[in-house]
Design a protein around this motif. Sequence first.
Motif, PDB file in Angstrom:
ATOM      1  N   LEU A 304      -1.823  -4.358   5.351  1.00 23.88           N
ATOM      2  CA  LEU A 304      -2.918  -5.287   4.688  1.00 23.88           C
ATOM      3  C   LEU A 304      -4.313  -4.705   5.026  1.00 23.88           C
ATOM      4  CD1 LEU A 304      -1.059  -8.487   4.580  1.00 23.88           C
ATOM      5  CD2 LEU A 304      -1.299  -7.066   2.620  1.00 23.88           C
ATOM      6  N   THR A 305      -4.453  -3.731   5.732  1.00 22.35           N
ATOM      7  CA  THR A 305      -5.969  -3.297   6.155  1.00 22.35           C
ATOM      8  C   THR A 305      -6.872  -3.179   5.073  1.00 22.35           C
ATOM      9  OG1 THR A 305      -4.998  -1.163   6.421  1.00 22.35           O
ATOM     10  CG2 THR A 305      -5.176  -2.136   8.376  1.00 22.35           C
ATOM     11  N   SER A 306      -6.531  -2.727   4.001  1.00 21.08           N
ATOM     12  CA  SER A 306      -7.396  -2.429   2.753  1.00 21.08           C
ATOM     13  C   SER A 306      -7.835  -3.997   2.443  1.00 21.08           C
ATOM     14  CB  SER A 306      -6.747  -1.952   1.693  1.00 21.08           C
ATOM     15  OG  SER A 306      -5.731  -2.354   1.258  1.00 21.08           O
ATOM     16  N   GLU A 307      -7.051  -5.078   2.637  1.00 19.04           N
ATOM     17  CA  GLU A 307      -7.390  -6.523   2.225  1.00 19.04           C
ATOM     18  C   GLU A 307      -8.195  -7.383   3.180  1.00 19.04           C
ATOM     19  OE1 GLU A 307      -4.990  -7.638  -0.467  1.00 19.04           O
ATOM     20  OE2 GLU A 307      -3.818  -5.764  -0.383  1.00 19.04           O
ATOM     21  N   GLY A 308      -8.527  -6.366   4.387  1.00 16.46           N
ATOM     22  CA  GLY A 308      -9.470  -7.121   5.453  1.00 16.46           C
ATOM     23  C   GLY A 308      -8.422  -7.647   6.450  1.00 16.46           C
ATOM     24  N   LEU A 309      -7.005  -7.528   6.382  1.00 13.93           N
ATOM     25  CA  LEU A 309      -6.173  -8.060   7.285  1.00 13.93           C
ATOM     26  C   LEU A 309      -5.522  -6.863   8.240  1.00 13.93           C
ATOM     27  CD1 LEU A 309      -4.362 -10.493   4.923  1.00 13.93           C
ATOM     28  CD2 LEU A 309      -6.043 -11.168   6.757  1.00 13.93           C
ATOM     29  N   ASP A 310      -4.419  -6.955   8.750  1.00  9.94           N
ATOM     30  CA  ASP A 310      -4.033  -6.097   9.734  1.00  9.94           C
ATOM     31  C   ASP A 310      -2.557  -5.520   9.272  1.00  9.94           C
ATOM     32  OD1 ASP A 310      -4.433  -4.860  11.922  1.00  9.94           O
ATOM     33  OD2 ASP A 310      -4.640  -6.590  13.329  1.00  9.94           O
ATOM     34  N   LYS A 311      -1.963  -4.775  10.100  1.00 10.53           N
ATOM     35  CA  LYS A 311      -0.427  -4.410   9.739  1.00 10.53           C
ATOM     36  C   LYS A 311       0.458  -5.398  10.234  1.00 10.53           C
ATOM     37  CE  LYS A 311      -1.472   0.432   9.681  1.00 10.53           C
ATOM     38  NZ  LYS A 311      -1.535   1.568  10.463  1.00 10.53           N
ATOM     39  N   LYS A 312       1.518  -5.801   9.679  1.00 10.83           N
ATOM     40  CA  LYS A 312       2.115  -6.983   9.940  1.00 10.83           C
ATOM     41  C   LYS A 312       3.704  -6.410  10.104  1.00 10.83           C
ATOM     42  CE  LYS A 312       3.041 -11.555  10.593  1.00 10.83           C
ATOM     43  NZ  LYS A 312       2.482 -12.498  11.674  1.00 10.83           N
ATOM     44  N   VAL A 313       4.729  -6.874  11.062  1.00 13.43           N
ATOM     45  CA  VAL A 313       5.703  -6.566  10.926  1.00 13.43           C
ATOM     46  C   VAL A 313       6.580  -7.775  10.076  1.00 13.43           C
ATOM     47  CG1 VAL A 313       6.378  -7.685  13.056  1.00 13.43           C
ATOM     48  CG2 VAL A 313       8.032  -5.857  12.200  1.00 13.43           C
ATOM     49  N   LEU A 314       7.440  -7.133   9.260  1.00 13.02           N
ATOM     50  CA  LEU A 314       8.390  -8.138   8.019  1.00 13.02           C
ATOM     51  C   LEU A 314       9.909  -8.332   8.673  1.00 13.02           C
ATOM     52  CD1 LEU A 314       6.495  -7.170   4.996  1.00 13.02           C
ATOM     53  CD2 LEU A 314       6.089  -9.074   6.525  1.00 13.02           C
ATOM     54  N   LEU A 315      10.398  -7.255   9.278  1.00  7.66           N
ATOM     55  CA  LEU A 315      11.801  -7.348   9.800  1.00  7.66           C
ATOM     56  C   LEU A 315      11.704  -6.303  11.075  1.00  7.66           C
ATOM     57  CD1 LEU A 315      14.238  -6.483   6.783  1.00  7.66           C
ATOM     58  CD2 LEU A 315      13.820  -8.446   7.824  1.00  7.66           C
ATOM     59  N   ARG A 316      12.344  -6.863  11.966  1.00  9.60           N
ATOM     60  CA  ARG A 316      12.597  -6.127  13.265  1.00  9.60           C
ATOM     61  C   ARG A 316      13.304  -4.835  13.207  1.00  9.60           C
ATOM     62  NH1 ARG A 316      13.626 -11.213  15.465  1.00  9.60           N
ATOM     63  NH2 ARG A 316      12.009 -12.310  16.705  1.00  9.60           N
ATOM     64  N   VAL A 357      -1.439 -13.695   5.778  1.00  7.36           N
ATOM     65  CA  VAL A 357      -0.550 -12.648   5.503  1.00  7.36           C
ATOM     66  C   VAL A 357       0.665 -13.090   4.518  1.00  7.36           C
ATOM     67  CG1 VAL A 357       1.316 -10.940   6.502  1.00  7.36           C
ATOM     68  CG2 VAL A 357      -1.283 -11.523   7.675  1.00  7.36           C
ATOM     69  N   LEU A 358       1.062 -14.221   4.766  1.00  9.26           N
ATOM     70  CA  LEU A 358       2.299 -14.626   3.656  1.00  9.26           C
ATOM     71  C   LEU A 358       1.849 -14.894   2.384  1.00  9.26           C
ATOM     72  CD1 LEU A 358       5.130 -16.227   3.310  1.00  9.26           C
ATOM     73  CD2 LEU A 358       3.830 -18.220   3.647  1.00  9.26           C
ATOM     74  N   PHE A 359       0.652 -15.197   2.026  1.00 11.56           N
ATOM     75  CA  PHE A 359       0.199 -15.446   0.729  1.00 11.56           C
ATOM     76  C   PHE A 359      -0.020 -13.999   0.080  1.00 11.56           C
ATOM     77  CE2 PHE A 359      -1.903 -19.777   1.769  1.00 11.56           C
ATOM     78  CZ  PHE A 359      -0.882 -20.220   2.105  1.00 11.56           C
ATOM     79  N   LYS A 360      -0.683 -13.113   0.899  1.00 12.42           N
ATOM     80  CA  LYS A 360      -0.843 -11.729   0.223  1.00 12.42           C
ATOM     81  C   LYS A 360       0.644 -10.982  -0.182  1.00 12.42           C
ATOM     82  CE  LYS A 360      -5.366 -10.819   0.240  1.00 12.42           C
ATOM     83  NZ  LYS A 360      -5.447 -11.629  -1.123  1.00 12.42           N
ATOM     84  N   VAL A 361       1.347 -11.153   0.968  1.00 10.46           N
ATOM     85  CA  VAL A 361       2.771 -10.661   0.779  1.00 10.46           C
ATOM     86  C   VAL A 361       3.509 -11.005  -0.415  1.00 10.46           C
ATOM     87  CG1 VAL A 361       5.251 -10.317   1.858  1.00 10.46           C
ATOM     88  CG2 VAL A 361       3.208 -10.032   3.336  1.00 10.46           C
ATOM     89  N   LEU A 362       3.346 -12.141  -0.724  1.00 10.74           N
ATOM     90  CA  LEU A 362       3.913 -13.040  -1.922  1.00 10.74           C
ATOM     91  C   LEU A 362       3.215 -12.322  -3.149  1.00 10.74           C
ATOM     92  CD1 LEU A 362       4.824 -16.477  -0.559  1.00 10.74           C
ATOM     93  CD2 LEU A 362       6.547 -14.822  -1.458  1.00 10.74           C
ATOM     94  N   GLU A 363       1.908 -12.279  -3.176  1.00 13.51           N
ATOM     95  CA  GLU A 363       1.287 -11.572  -4.477  1.00 13.51           C
ATOM     96  C   GLU A 363       1.755 -10.294  -4.406  1.00 13.51           C
ATOM     97  OE1 GLU A 363      -3.344 -11.513  -4.721  1.00 13.51           O
ATOM     98  OE2 GLU A 363      -2.788 -13.547  -3.786  1.00 13.51           O
ATOM     99  N   LYS A 364       1.842  -9.580  -3.503  1.00 16.92           N
ATOM    100  CA  LYS A 364       2.307  -8.074  -3.632  1.00 16.92           C
ATOM    101  C   LYS A 364       3.616  -7.961  -4.319  1.00 16.92           C
ATOM    102  CE  LYS A 364       0.222  -5.468   0.064  1.00 16.92           C
ATOM    103  NZ  LYS A 364      -0.380  -4.152  -0.780  1.00 16.92           N
ATOM    104  N   LEU A 365       4.548  -8.987  -3.715  1.00 23.06           N
ATOM    105  CA  LEU A 365       5.968  -8.882  -4.331  1.00 23.06           C
ATOM    106  C   LEU A 365       5.967  -9.247  -5.990  1.00 23.06           C
ATOM    107  CD1 LEU A 365       7.672 -10.351  -1.511  1.00 23.06           C
ATOM    108  CD2 LEU A 365       8.243  -8.251  -2.439  1.00 23.06           C
ATOM    109  N   GLY A 366       4.872  -9.672  -6.445  1.00 24.43           N
ATOM    110  CA  GLY A 366       4.522  -9.909  -7.750  1.00 24.43           C
ATOM    111  C   GLY A 366       4.839 -11.351  -8.150  1.00 24.43           C
ATOM    112  N   TYR A 367       4.425 -12.101  -7.173  1.00 29.79           N
ATOM    113  CA  TYR A 367       4.815 -13.636  -7.590  1.00 29.79           C
ATOM    114  C   TYR A 367       3.468 -14.245  -8.062  1.00 29.79           C
ATOM    115  CZ  TYR A 367       9.344 -13.262  -5.890  1.00 29.79           C
ATOM    116  OH  TYR A 367      10.709 -12.906  -5.995  1.00 29.79           O
ATOM    117  N   ASP A 368       3.074 -14.511  -9.402  1.00 30.69           N
ATOM    118  CA  ASP A 368       1.610 -14.733  -9.789  1.00 30.69           C
ATOM    119  C   ASP A 368       1.411 -16.076  -9.312  1.00 30.69           C
ATOM    120  OD1 ASP A 368       3.374 -16.036 -11.341  1.00 30.69           O
ATOM    121  OD2 ASP A 368       2.410 -15.350 -13.324  1.00 30.69           O
TER     122      ASP A 368
END
Length: 586
Positions: A304-316, A357-368
Amino acid sequence: MQDIKEIWKQKIAAALTEIARQNGSVETIQKHQVVVEIPPKPELGDLGIPMFPFAKILRKGPPQLAQAVVAQLMASGATNVWGSVKAEGPYVNIHLEKSAVAGQILKSILDHADTYGRPQSLNDSKIMVEFSSPNTNKPLHLGHLRNDVLGESISRILAACGAQVRKVCIINDRGIHICKSMLAYKEYGQGKTPESEGVKSDRFVGDWYVRFHKMSQEDPTAEERAQDLLRKWEQGDPETVALWKQMNQWAVEGIKKTYERTGVSFDQYYFESQTYLKGKEEVLKGLEQGLFYREEDGSVWVDLTSEGLDKKVLLRKDGTSLYITQDIGTAIFRHHDWPFQRLVYVVGSEQQYHFKVLFKVLEKLGYDWAKNLYHLSYGMVNLPEGKMKSREGTVVDADDLIDSLKEMALQEIREKNREEAVGDGEAVAEKIAVGALHYYLLQVSPTKDMLFNPKESLSFNGNTGPYLQYMGARISSMLRKKAGSLAEAGQFRPELLTGEAEWALIKTLATYPETVELAASQMDPSVIAAYLYELSKAFSRFYHDCPILNAETADLAASRLALSQAVLQVLRSAMTLVCIPFLDVM
Ligand code: ARG
């Protein structure tokens, strides 16, 4: 006051439109363009309307415009019933006609016992509010108490504005934390139960968590063994799952008892153990779609660096879920269960980044609907004694804290020899304790860190919950004793209520609906807390300045009683919004 303001907005808009017409313009000024302020000094009037916004449209300086508006209002005879107007520099100031306004306000309060202070500004909206959301390895603590009352109060405030509200809670029942309690129990607690030990069941589980930390200080393999247990759980090992179920049941049972005690409730519980697999599935879907990427070690990440956030792990790397993984699944289930317009997460400020991060990830997944998610972030709460640390067992347990507040309240009742008068002393003391706690916690804006001072919260003559409860009990008892006979003897005539203290009190009552609306739009119960304090101060002054039962005439007595009745009604309603139990006697 909203009604009165609306009437004046209408009048001013009409006057401005007329002035425009006289100047040869076809401009229409709408009611909503007119702003109503409260003048800084009461001598200036009750309402003030700045002319700046219209100066340009009507090509007149604000002071000239103010004079023109006043002249126009006088000429059209629009000023007699509701008040008089005066041009004061760039403002049109309004001195309300007290008797007419008092009558109108009191009538609207007394006639709408159940709906006064319900502004309907959120009619038709569906808002889900998540709060509390405990982990199942320990009982609720002081931080949860702030969370719980914020969530419950916000829900009540939004509902008062007409929203459909659904209160939800996520129980984080899966993960390493619960495995730690399980491990300690497995090794040292076999056969013991909350009943056998005589301990509240959530506390029982929490004690094993504290025990684990002692264990791990002496035995470096303890951490690893807890991880083993988590893996076993994920693989569905029957013995591990059975123990997990048992411990969770104890924890949740106990936690629910605390909710009951504080008047907090939920429409639906979600359990992490039931949502985390959905989250995992979504992450893998996103990976396939190229929204996420896999590191060499096998873990899955979002960039999410292009959105001003960081990289974040979603699954170990071993494919197991993280905290955020379950939150992805939970949000999706929730929107599916109850398609909300808005979902508010009441969660501590230390998790701000997580929610971004959560909100961005859900947005990316296409949930409007992801853009309608909101983190209501709140600050830390500690005791004056110092910081709480859950691992060392120095947290302030919610139940213990309420117990000690209750004990202090009970002592006060005994000292004042009020035991007989209040009836069930224990029950009253419990309500005083909850009122003290809730008001203290809500009186501070959510985002601020705070110290909870138990003694101060219980003081009967300060800005506290018990002070409000006392005010309510006092008015109730007065009405109980005298209302019938006096009200019958005299006639309610609001035009008699024009003394300074009466007028100030009526104006305070009049601002209740807009106060509720403001609290909702700012998602801030402290707005209601501050209002309650204002109201009780205004009532105290009235009570001091204006004899009620010994008023000069029967009509005046009846009118002041009616005013007290209106105060009681609003006080009670506002107390409910901030979760302060009402007491008839105290
Ligand atoms: N159980 C978590 C904790 O104790 C808080 C959960 C907040 N809600 C959420 N949807 N993440 O830190």
